[in-house]
Design a protein around this motif. Sequence first.
Motif, PDB file in Angstrom:
ATOM      1  N   ASN A  69       0.946  -1.302   0.081  1.00 36.95           N
ATOM      2  CA  ASN A  69      -0.091   0.223  -0.200  1.00 36.95           C
ATOM      3  C   ASN A  69       0.856   1.170  -0.038  1.00 36.95           C
ATOM      4  OD1 ASN A  69      -2.458  -1.454   0.143  1.00 36.95           O
ATOM      5  ND2 ASN A  69      -2.101  -2.007   2.305  1.00 36.95           N
ATOM      6  N   LEU A  70       2.005   1.164  -0.168  1.00 38.62           N
ATOM      7  CA  LEU A  70       3.075   2.334  -0.116  1.00 38.62           C
ATOM      8  C   LEU A  70       2.818   3.017  -1.468  1.00 38.62           C
ATOM      9  CD1 LEU A  70       5.840   0.076   1.248  1.00 38.62           C
ATOM     10  CD2 LEU A  70       5.008   2.233   2.437  1.00 38.62           C
ATOM     11  N   LEU A  71       3.191   4.347  -1.336  1.00 37.01           N
ATOM     12  CA  LEU A  71       2.988   5.373  -2.261  1.00 37.01           C
ATOM     13  C   LEU A  71       3.728   4.908  -3.492  1.00 37.01           C
ATOM     14  CD1 LEU A  71       2.305   8.511  -3.321  1.00 37.01           C
ATOM     15  CD2 LEU A  71       4.812   8.616  -2.449  1.00 37.01           C
ATOM     16  N   MET A  72       3.264   4.915  -4.648  1.00 36.71           N
ATOM     17  CA  MET A  72       4.016   5.075  -5.739  1.00 36.71           C
ATOM     18  C   MET A  72       3.505   6.191  -6.960  1.00 36.71           C
ATOM     19  SD  MET A  72       5.486   1.986  -8.402  1.00 36.71           S
ATOM     20  CE  MET A  72       5.325   2.061  -9.944  1.00 36.71           C
ATOM     21  N   ASN A  73       4.585   6.929  -7.300  1.00 44.07           N
ATOM     22  CA  ASN A  73       4.183   7.853  -8.370  1.00 44.07           C
ATOM     23  C   ASN A  73       4.785   7.427  -9.699  1.00 44.07           C
ATOM     24  OD1 ASN A  73       2.413   9.462  -7.001  1.00 44.07           O
ATOM     25  ND2 ASN A  73       4.329  10.391  -5.800  1.00 44.07           N
ATOM     26  N   PHE A  74       4.166   7.655 -10.832  1.00 42.27           N
ATOM     27  CA  PHE A  74       4.748   7.426 -11.819  1.00 42.27           C
ATOM     28  C   PHE A  74       4.595   8.429 -13.085  1.00 42.27           C
ATOM     29  CE2 PHE A  74       4.770   5.353 -16.259  1.00 42.27           C
ATOM     30  CZ  PHE A  74       5.894   4.636 -16.234  1.00 42.27           C
ATOM     31  N   SER A  75       5.334   9.103 -13.593  1.00 45.65           N
ATOM     32  CA  SER A  75       4.773   9.954 -14.726  1.00 45.65           C
ATOM     33  C   SER A  75       6.031  10.173 -15.692  1.00 45.65           C
ATOM     34  CB  SER A  75       4.970  11.466 -13.954  1.00 45.65           C
ATOM     35  OG  SER A  75       6.294  11.905 -13.546  1.00 45.65           O
ATOM     36  N   VAL A  76       5.529  10.510 -16.908  1.00 39.16           N
ATOM     37  CA  VAL A  76       6.099  10.561 -18.040  1.00 39.16           C
ATOM     38  C   VAL A  76       6.344  12.341 -18.140  1.00 39.16           C
ATOM     39  CG1 VAL A  76       6.495  10.181 -20.617  1.00 39.16           C
ATOM     40  CG2 VAL A  76       5.748   8.566 -19.192  1.00 39.16           C
ATOM     41  N   ASP A  77       7.702  12.865 -18.402  1.00 38.89           N
ATOM     42  CA  ASP A  77       7.916  14.232 -18.433  1.00 38.89           C
ATOM     43  C   ASP A  77       8.185  14.209 -19.934  1.00 38.89           C
ATOM     44  OD1 ASP A  77       8.658  16.805 -18.526  1.00 38.89           O
ATOM     45  OD2 ASP A  77       9.977  16.713 -16.757  1.00 38.89           O
ATOM     46  N   LYS A  78       7.471  14.636 -20.891  1.00 41.86           N
ATOM     47  CA  LYS A  78       7.648  14.699 -22.033  1.00 41.86           C
ATOM     48  C   LYS A  78       8.620  15.915 -22.617  1.00 41.86           C
ATOM     49  CE  LYS A  78       3.291  12.809 -22.238  1.00 41.86           C
ATOM     50  NZ  LYS A  78       2.553  13.622 -21.106  1.00 41.86           N
ATOM     51  N   GLU A  79       8.172  16.950 -21.760  1.00 44.13           N
ATOM     52  CA  GLU A  79       8.970  18.134 -22.249  1.00 44.13           C
ATOM     53  C   GLU A  79      10.383  17.841 -21.982  1.00 44.13           C
ATOM     54  OE1 GLU A  79       7.039  21.451 -22.363  1.00 44.13           O
ATOM     55  OE2 GLU A  79       5.914  19.492 -22.727  1.00 44.13           O
ATOM     56  N   ARG A 135       8.912   5.951  -5.087  1.00 43.83           N
ATOM     57  CA  ARG A 135       8.074   4.994  -4.298  1.00 43.83           C
ATOM     58  C   ARG A 135       8.728   5.040  -2.824  1.00 43.83           C
ATOM     59  NH1 ARG A 135       7.128  -0.020  -1.935  1.00 43.83           N
ATOM     60  NH2 ARG A 135       5.975  -1.382  -3.677  1.00 43.83           N
ATOM     61  N   GLU A 136       7.863   4.626  -1.932  1.00 36.61           N
ATOM     62  CA  GLU A 136       7.852   4.550  -0.545  1.00 36.61           C
ATOM     63  C   GLU A 136       8.405   3.018  -0.314  1.00 36.61           C
ATOM     64  OE1 GLU A 136       4.697   6.049   1.406  1.00 36.61           O
ATOM     65  OE2 GLU A 136       5.351   8.069   1.715  1.00 36.61           O
ATOM     66  N   PHE A 137       9.601   2.945   0.818  1.00 34.13           N
ATOM     67  CA  PHE A 137       9.677   1.893   1.383  1.00 34.13           C
ATOM     68  C   PHE A 137       9.771   1.737   2.667  1.00 34.13           C
ATOM     69  CE2 PHE A 137      11.626   1.763  -2.795  1.00 34.13           C
ATOM     70  CZ  PHE A 137      11.084   0.674  -3.359  1.00 34.13           C
ATOM     71  N   ALA A 138       9.246   0.672   3.503  1.00 38.39           N
ATOM     72  CA  ALA A 138       8.960   0.692   4.761  1.00 38.39           C
ATOM     73  C   ALA A 138      10.339   0.221   5.469  1.00 38.39           C
ATOM     74  CB  ALA A 138       7.935  -0.098   5.262  1.00 38.39           C
ATOM     75  N   ALA A 139      11.550   1.010   5.190  1.00 37.81           N
ATOM     76  CA  ALA A 139      12.733   0.605   5.934  1.00 37.81           C
ATOM     77  C   ALA A 139      13.528   1.719   5.919  1.00 37.81           C
ATOM     78  CB  ALA A 139      13.317  -0.417   5.075  1.00 37.81           C
ATOM     79  N   PRO A 140      14.590   1.906   6.861  1.00 38.65           N
ATOM     80  CA  PRO A 140      15.219   2.801   6.947  1.00 38.65           C
ATOM     81  C   PRO A 140      16.326   3.157   5.909  1.00 38.65           C
ATOM     82  CG  PRO A 140      16.140   1.479   8.448  1.00 38.65           C
ATOM     83  CD  PRO A 140      14.950   0.896   7.905  1.00 38.65           C
ATOM     84  N   VAL A 141      16.714   4.292   5.483  1.00 38.93           N
ATOM     85  CA  VAL A 141      17.647   4.835   4.143  1.00 38.93           C
ATOM     86  C   VAL A 141      18.908   3.579   3.957  1.00 38.93           C
ATOM     87  CG1 VAL A 141      18.944   6.294   5.081  1.00 38.93           C
ATOM     88  CG2 VAL A 141      18.285   6.442   2.664  1.00 38.93           C
ATOM     89  N   GLY A 142      19.539   3.235   5.237  1.00 44.45           N
ATOM     90  CA  GLY A 142      20.628   2.477   5.214  1.00 44.45           C
ATOM     91  C   GLY A 142      20.340   1.091   4.458  1.00 44.45           C
ATOM     92  N   LYS A 143      19.141   0.591   4.665  1.00 44.80           N
ATOM     93  CA  LYS A 143      18.748  -0.759   4.207  1.00 44.80           C
ATOM     94  C   LYS A 143      18.306  -0.568   2.486  1.00 44.80           C
ATOM     95  CE  LYS A 143      18.048  -2.978   8.311  1.00 44.80           C
ATOM     96  NZ  LYS A 143      18.944  -3.873   9.046  1.00 44.80           N
ATOM     97  N   VAL A 144      17.668   0.390   2.324  1.00 47.22           N
ATOM     98  CA  VAL A 144      17.267   0.687   0.807  1.00 47.22           C
ATOM     99  C   VAL A 144      18.395   1.071   0.072  1.00 47.22           C
ATOM    100  CG1 VAL A 144      15.593   2.036  -0.377  1.00 47.22           C
ATOM    101  CG2 VAL A 144      15.032   1.540   1.857  1.00 47.22           C
ATOM    102  N   TRP A 145      19.359   1.718   0.593  1.00 43.60           N
ATOM    103  CA  TRP A 145      20.614   2.135   0.037  1.00 43.60           C
ATOM    104  C   TRP A 145      21.353   0.711  -0.379  1.00 43.60           C
ATOM    105  CZ3 TRP A 145      22.791   6.205  -2.542  1.00 43.60           C
ATOM    106  CH2 TRP A 145      23.857   6.203  -2.777  1.00 43.60           C
ATOM    107  N   GLU A 203      14.797   9.570   3.779  1.00 42.46           N
ATOM    108  CA  GLU A 203      14.050   9.055   4.788  1.00 42.46           C
ATOM    109  C   GLU A 203      13.394  10.091   5.586  1.00 42.46           C
ATOM    110  OE1 GLU A 203      15.393   6.425   8.674  1.00 42.46           O
ATOM    111  OE2 GLU A 203      16.732   6.594   7.386  1.00 42.46           O
ATOM    112  N   ALA A 204      12.201   9.667   6.156  1.00 44.55           N
ATOM    113  CA  ALA A 204      11.471  10.385   7.036  1.00 44.55           C
ATOM    114  C   ALA A 204      10.625   9.240   7.933  1.00 44.55           C
ATOM    115  CB  ALA A 204      10.516  11.204   6.301  1.00 44.55           C
ATOM    116  N   ASN A 205      10.824   9.392   9.160  1.00 39.50           N
ATOM    117  CA  ASN A 205      10.246   8.427  10.290  1.00 39.50           C
ATOM    118  C   ASN A 205      10.221   6.921   9.899  1.00 39.50           C
ATOM    119  OD1 ASN A 205       9.369  10.757  11.206  1.00 39.50           O
ATOM    120  ND2 ASN A 205       7.265  10.869   9.737  1.00 39.50           N
ATOM    121  N   GLY A 206      11.481   6.742   9.328  1.00 34.77           N
ATOM    122  CA  GLY A 206      11.394   5.384   9.190  1.00 34.77           C
ATOM    123  C   GLY A 206      11.360   4.791   8.010  1.00 34.77           C
ATOM    124  N   THR A 207      10.553   5.793   6.915  1.00 36.05           N
ATOM    125  CA  THR A 207      10.113   5.173   5.552  1.00 36.05           C
ATOM    126  C   THR A 207      10.969   5.824   4.484  1.00 36.05           C
ATOM    127  OG1 THR A 207       7.952   5.381   6.422  1.00 36.05           O
ATOM    128  CG2 THR A 207       8.152   5.437   3.965  1.00 36.05           C
TER     129      THR A 207
END
Lengths: 164, 108
Positions: A4-14, A22-32, A120-124
């Motif tokens: 249910n985590l946020l995912m945004n997707f867009s094509v910037d044609k300009e 995308r958000e991940f439920a983990a601290p930045v160290g793990k995601v990195w 990272e914000a609040n563990g996300t």
Amino acid sequence: MKSNLLMNFSVDKENNRVKVEREFAAPVGKVWAAWTQSELLDQWWAPRPWKARTKSMDFRVGGSWLYAMVGPEGEEHWAKVEYKTIDPQQKFTANDAFCDENGTINNEFAQALWTNTFTEANGTTTVSVAIQYDKLEDLEQMIEMGFKEGFTMALGNLDELLDK
Amino acid sequence: MKGDIFQAIADPTRRAILVLIAAQSMTPNALAEHFDTSRQAVSKHIKVLADCDLVKQNKVGREIHYYFNPVKMKEFDHWLTQFKKHWEDRFSQLDELLINLNSSPNEK
């Protein structure tokens, strides 16, 4: 597992750019770590039923990640990610290209500059991926390739191809 | 194909033209009535759309009718859908990996 985590997707044609956020439920160290260590990348980078298999990884500016996407029939598609800038746990940029198993880049296909940002914000941790093409034609080429094997592979959707 | 589909549909007027002619084919005059811009400006937009095969024309007697050719659009949509799914699949795998990483104490 449906996320249910946020995912945004867009094509910037300009700007000939595709953006994925995308958000991940983990601290930045793990995601990195998951984005920059090949033994972890191999576990998630290829959409099933494909698997990513690293041949070499040198996560440094000027270094590169050479890997194959391996299909269910054992077919291989090689790609190379060359790291341009690295700000640990914040951002890295890389050139992404199709290549052969020796890492020789295939210039028939458009290359893209990837900018991956981690906050990272609040563990996300939010990861923002911007895929920048040189010109609109390159993005267009990606669409036209959508029906060809190389790109169908890249989209992890071989079934449609085999049905043709 | 000369034109670029991304550029073609980046413009709101052109998107509006597509919406109109997708409902029914239209003559240039009928189309121009829907917009505050000059007929020339509308023609220019149509040319851009025609250049990337989004719009085709049909001669009916002495009149030209423009109609929407959705093939290109489908290609575009198909690609976007696939591309998006690719990332969603990828990320849900990363979610699973992170759950495992989270339960391991080492940060490295």
